[in-house]
Design a protein around this motif. Structure first.
Motif, mmCIF file in Angstrom:
data_model
loop_
_atom_site.group_PDB
_atom_site.id
_atom_site.type_symbol
_atom_site.label_atom_id
_atom_site.label_comp_id
_atom_site.label_asym_id
_atom_site.label_seq_id
_atom_site.Cartn_x
_atom_site.Cartn_y
_atom_site.Cartn_z
ATOM 1 N N THR A 182 -4.663 6.659 3.474
ATOM 2 C CA THR A 182 -4.588 5.710 4.576
ATOM 3 C C THR A 182 -3.227 5.861 5.239
ATOM 4 O O THR A 182 -2.286 6.386 4.651
ATOM 5 N N ARG A 203 -7.799 -2.141 7.514
ATOM 6 C CA ARG A 203 -7.650 -0.800 6.945
ATOM 7 C C ARG A 203 -8.156 -0.756 5.500
ATOM 8 O O ARG A 203 -8.949 0.120 5.127
ATOM 9 N N ASP A 204 -7.726 -1.706 4.691
ATOM 10 C CA ASP A 204 -8.114 -1.709 3.283
ATOM 11 C C ASP A 204 -9.593 -2.031 3.110
ATOM 12 O O ASP A 204 -10.261 -1.472 2.238
ATOM 13 N N PRO A 254 -3.518 -4.379 7.785
ATOM 14 C CA PRO A 254 -3.829 -4.107 6.373
ATOM 15 C C PRO A 254 -5.219 -4.553 5.943
ATOM 16 O O PRO A 254 -5.913 -3.813 5.231
ATOM 17 N N ALA A 312 -11.532 1.097 3.967
ATOM 18 C CA ALA A 312 -11.424 2.061 2.872
ATOM 19 C C ALA A 312 -12.337 1.664 1.714
ATOM 20 O O ALA A 312 -13.008 2.520 1.108
ATOM 21 N N ARG A 313 -12.395 0.377 1.400
ATOM 22 C CA ARG A 313 -13.272 -0.076 0.320
ATOM 23 C C ARG A 313 -14.739 0.164 0.656
ATOM 24 O O ARG A 313 -15.522 0.613 -0.196
ATOM 25 N N GLU A 327 -3.916 6.541 -1.032
ATOM 26 C CA GLU A 327 -4.391 5.521 -1.936
ATOM 27 C C GLU A 327 -5.621 6.048 -2.642
ATOM 28 O O GLU A 327 -6.453 6.719 -2.024
#
Length: 232
Positions: free
Chosen positions: A52, A35-36, A32, A39-40, A4
């Protein structure tokens, strides 16, 4: 799961030791939102989110492709130890930090023995996370008081093995104090040594534990076809 693109960053980029590129991180978790969100947070603080993954198998596959500096992986994914050992064997420049919502456990010790550079609780602050990723990328061990205590207990169990690494008296003393919850500064003051010396002793323990496990990693490679004799 595929790569991503990292979120746009407005802050100074945390860089690798050679200061030529941002630290690249692979985030592995089957939830999700977590994880997201992770990442942000990393992207917003200048890290490169190289990709990811949702499970251990795709984590290994993605790591081979993107070759991240640090892999952040949930401790309780199915077959996570296989992924940790595989990444440690195939990609020695990629550091693995396991994440858990349940606190340090024997599973975390096994992850460290398998090649992980340390452990971080999922309840840690973003600042602690950033610090842990930077330290892992620099080659340092990332540990908590609880994990240090478990590692010390593991050495006690390993002591009957003549091939086990032996702790020095000072390493044992430092690790016991860490296991009791003392901070690096408190340990340094108590032992009249520098904070950096305290950190070096704890990192030395982790290095010994991982070096002990290289024979097991080699055996794992042969048994699982990771020694170059089988196709990917």
């Amino acid at each position: 799961m595929g790569d991503e693109p990292p979120p746009e960053s407005t802050l100074a980029e945390p860089t690798t030791a050679d200061s030529r590129r941002p630290i690249a991180v692979l985030v592995v978790d089957d939830h999700p939102m977590w994880r997201d969100g992770l990442a942000r947070d990393l992207g917003a603080r200048g890290f490169t989110v190289a990709g990811t993954a949702t499970d251990a198998e795709s984590a290994t596959r993605t790591a081979r492709t993107v070759r991240p500096d640090v892999v952040l992986i949930d401790l309780y994914l199915p077959a996570v130890l296989d992924a940790i050992m595989g990444i440690a064997l195939e990609l020695p420049d990629s550091r693995v930090v396991v994440l858990s919502a349940s606190g340090p456990s024997q599973d975390a010790v096994e992850a460290v023995k398998g090649g992980a550079s340390g452990y971080l609780d999922k309840s840690a602050s973003v600042e602690d996370l950033v610090n842990a990723v930077q330290r892992a990328a620099a080659g340092d061990a990332v540990f908590t008081a609880g994990l240090a205590g478990l590692v010390l207990s593991e050495f006690g169990r390993m002591s009957a093995d003549p091939q086990s690494p032996w702790l020095t008296d000072r390493e044992s003393e430092v690790l016991r104090l860490v296991g009791k919850g003392l901070t690096v500064r408190q340990i340094a003051d108590r032992l009249v040594i520098s904070r950096r010396t305290v950190e070096n002793h704890v990192q030395g323990v982790f290095r010994k534990l991982q070096l002990h496990n290289r024979v097991e990693l080699a055996r794992y490679a042969i048994e699982h076809g990771l020694d170059g004799e089988s196709e990917e």
